[in-house]
Scaffold this active site. Sequence first.
Site, PDB file in Angstrom:
ATOM      1  N   VAL A  90     -12.012  -6.163  16.553  1.00  0.00           N
ATOM      2  CA  VAL A  90     -10.849  -5.938  17.401  1.00  0.00           C
ATOM      3  C   VAL A  90     -11.329  -5.084  18.566  1.00  0.00           C
ATOM      4  O   VAL A  90     -12.392  -4.455  18.495  1.00  0.00           O
ATOM      5  CB  VAL A  90      -9.743  -5.209  16.582  1.00  0.00           C
ATOM      6  CG1 VAL A  90     -10.217  -3.824  16.128  1.00  0.00           C
ATOM      7  CG2 VAL A  90      -8.430  -5.109  17.340  1.00  0.00           C
ATOM      8  N   ASN A  98     -11.027   2.913  11.764  1.00  0.00           N
ATOM      9  CA  ASN A  98     -11.604   3.972  10.938  1.00  0.00           C
ATOM     10  C   ASN A  98     -10.584   5.063  10.619  1.00  0.00           C
ATOM     11  O   ASN A  98      -9.415   4.980  10.972  1.00  0.00           O
ATOM     12  CB  ASN A  98     -12.848   4.559  11.623  1.00  0.00           C
ATOM     13  CG  ASN A  98     -12.525   5.325  12.900  1.00  0.00           C
ATOM     14  OD1 ASN A  98     -11.368   5.466  13.290  1.00  0.00           O
ATOM     15  ND2 ASN A  98     -13.544   5.836  13.563  1.00  0.00           N
ATOM     16  N   GLY A  99     -11.068   6.116   9.960  1.00  0.00           N
ATOM     17  CA  GLY A  99     -10.202   7.227   9.580  1.00  0.00           C
ATOM     18  C   GLY A  99     -10.017   8.267  10.655  1.00  0.00           C
ATOM     19  O   GLY A  99      -9.367   9.285  10.423  1.00  0.00           O
ATOM     20  N   MET A 100     -10.587   8.043  11.847  1.00  0.00           N
ATOM     21  CA  MET A 100     -10.412   8.909  13.013  1.00  0.00           C
ATOM     22  C   MET A 100     -11.009  10.304  12.837  1.00  0.00           C
ATOM     23  O   MET A 100     -10.735  11.212  13.621  1.00  0.00           O
ATOM     24  CB  MET A 100      -8.927   9.038  13.404  1.00  0.00           C
ATOM     25  CG  MET A 100      -8.328   7.759  13.926  1.00  0.00           C
ATOM     26  SD  MET A 100      -6.522   7.664  13.750  1.00  0.00           S
ATOM     27  CE  MET A 100      -6.382   7.263  12.002  1.00  0.00           C
ATOM     28  N   VAL A 101     -11.819  10.507  11.798  1.00  0.00           N
ATOM     29  CA  VAL A 101     -12.445  11.809  11.578  1.00  0.00           C
ATOM     30  C   VAL A 101     -13.552  12.007  12.614  1.00  0.00           C
ATOM     31  O   VAL A 101     -14.393  11.136  12.811  1.00  0.00           O
ATOM     32  CB  VAL A 101     -13.007  11.906  10.154  1.00  0.00           C
ATOM     33  CG1 VAL A 101     -13.778  13.205   9.968  1.00  0.00           C
ATOM     34  CG2 VAL A 101     -11.875  11.809   9.132  1.00  0.00           C
ATOM     35  N   VAL A 226     -20.434 -14.853  19.077  1.00  0.00           N
ATOM     36  CA  VAL A 226     -21.752 -14.956  19.702  1.00  0.00           C
ATOM     37  C   VAL A 226     -22.712 -15.650  18.742  1.00  0.00           C
ATOM     38  O   VAL A 226     -22.823 -15.286  17.571  1.00  0.00           O
ATOM     39  CB  VAL A 226     -22.276 -13.562  20.094  1.00  0.00           C
ATOM     40  CG1 VAL A 226     -23.707 -13.647  20.604  1.00  0.00           C
ATOM     41  CG2 VAL A 226     -21.371 -12.953  21.176  1.00  0.00           C
ATOM     42  N   HIS A 475     -20.003   4.026   6.608  1.00  0.00           N
ATOM     43  CA  HIS A 475     -20.893   4.531   7.655  1.00  0.00           C
ATOM     44  C   HIS A 475     -22.232   3.793   7.674  1.00  0.00           C
ATOM     45  O   HIS A 475     -23.289   4.435   7.686  1.00  0.00           O
ATOM     46  CB  HIS A 475     -21.139   6.029   7.458  1.00  0.00           C
ATOM     47  CG  HIS A 475     -19.920   6.876   7.486  1.00  0.00           C
ATOM     48  ND1 HIS A 475     -19.867   8.135   6.920  1.00  0.00           N
ATOM     49  CD2 HIS A 475     -18.686   6.655   8.014  1.00  0.00           C
ATOM     50  CE1 HIS A 475     -18.656   8.642   7.102  1.00  0.00           C
ATOM     51  NE2 HIS A 475     -17.922   7.758   7.757  1.00  0.00           N
TER      52      HIS A 475
END
Length: 566
Positions: A90, A98-101, A226, A475
């Site tokens: 997206v 993600n968790g925005m950490v 791609v 990660h």
Amino acid sequence: MSTSSNNLSTYDYIIVGAGSAGCVLANRLTEDPAVNVLLLENGGSDRSLFIQMPTALSIPMNTEKFAWQFETEPEPFLDNRRMHCPRGKVLGGSSSINGMVYVRGHARDFDEWQSHGAEGWSYAHCLPYFRKAETWAFGGDDYRGDSGPLGVNNGNEMKNPLYQAFVDAGVEAGYFSTDDYNGRQQEGFGPMHMTVKNGRRWSTANAYLRPAMTRPNLTVVTHALVHKVLLEEKIAVGIRYERKGNVQEVRAKREVILSAGSIGSPHLLQLSGIGPKAVLEEAGIAVQHELPGVGENLQDHLEFYFQFKCKQPITLNGKLNWFSKGLIGARWLLDRKGLGATNHFESCGFIRSKAGVEWPDLQYHFLPAAMRYDGRSAFDGHGFQVHIGHNKPKSRGWIRAKSANPSDNPEIQFNYLEHEVDREGFRDCVRLTREIINQPAFDPFRGDEIQPGNGVKTDAEIDAFVRSAVESAYHPSCSCRMGSDDLAVVDPETRVHGISRLRVVDSSIFPTIPNGNLNSPTIMVAEKAADIIRGKGSLSPSDAVVGMDESWLERQRSGSPERVAM
């Protein structure tokens, strides 16, 4: 979707992937009005309420529309479990799911990069780019930025008393407190930071891409699969991609830049015939350039949830009914405030697992709830949990193309917990966390231990629990690592070894995984790479002091000596 009616089939730069790195590059490269940039993204719009509302973080990463739902091969040291490995599909990439950490990593992590051959990527060289990227809610200083695109704050400012109890418990257990783990000193317990601005997820799509999309020299094409990098001899000249069933080719006058992430970038290199000869031949791909490190050195963080019942009805478990969720959502829609405006990870800790470890290798995220990260199940009653993981793993895995078909997902194997150091790290996680949660600060709140449970005590019991319960912290990194040796994929200028006009800029080029979440260092890498690509020269190195425990060889925490790491 395109931001421009410009119908060019040739661009100065082609960027593959509108994620944490690609959006930064698209913004910074188009600051020069003399260049044209094409940004290709397989996913679509990020306008969804579930992406923009911070509290809804578990939804986009588990939704096929917004994320590649990768799975690993059976992991041999995790009871042959297949592990979930979602990656952003997206605008904004994984910064939109993600968790925005917001964690930069420890200063020594980047010094470690330089020691692994990434010359010019020490902490002193990287800190100016962390500062350039961010606007810290509490103002800038030698460590923090105050005028960058990325908004960073502390969510609801730890209003729930459990957040402070966790910080106090860490200090009572003998550890440091730290006011800013992204500042002078990472080690210790304190408030956690998140990429949220005005109550909204502040992804790289919001922070970097959206402002750049107003420029006539940027073209964004979504839903583009791609196929490969086009090569002429050893020169990257363009990209072949498919959109709505039509296969197209576009040319790059200056460079092709892969920012498809730690799964996508090595896979695309291999699809293009760049990688280990045996892997390419097994997949039926003609070898264009043998580069044995492509897809190797894969690293990730694991974590598990330490859960306790809570004696007071103050946790998020009391907010999981549809009525409460509706009220939270309604308030967020009205004023972007309340529980909808936070990721709920508002306090944290970074500690060393034992004496003799120079900088923190264990990370805590505290959550005032007892539930799975993906939101699928929660404890029936009030509870709280702390996410804990050993963040400097020795185990290494790989990414390998299965065929020449770009629609076939690659094989992924992390070899989690293959190394004894990693298994020992998780034993430390269990024992040290129990000690912290049993400090007096939690006496008003702490009930029975839910997980792992009082029956998990010996090394064998802990190992069995970890194998069955541990999860990815999402990660993945280091699969196209930067360096100058035979297994390095890119040089310190982010150029692919042996191929002209081709770069990789994303978390795949990390030489080693930092102690922390990866969105922030990925953005930093892209900021620094943008200056390199534009020939601007790097920002002047910082001379900011790094806060360290001077007695790290003799003690595990600030208050007591412990056993020495072997």
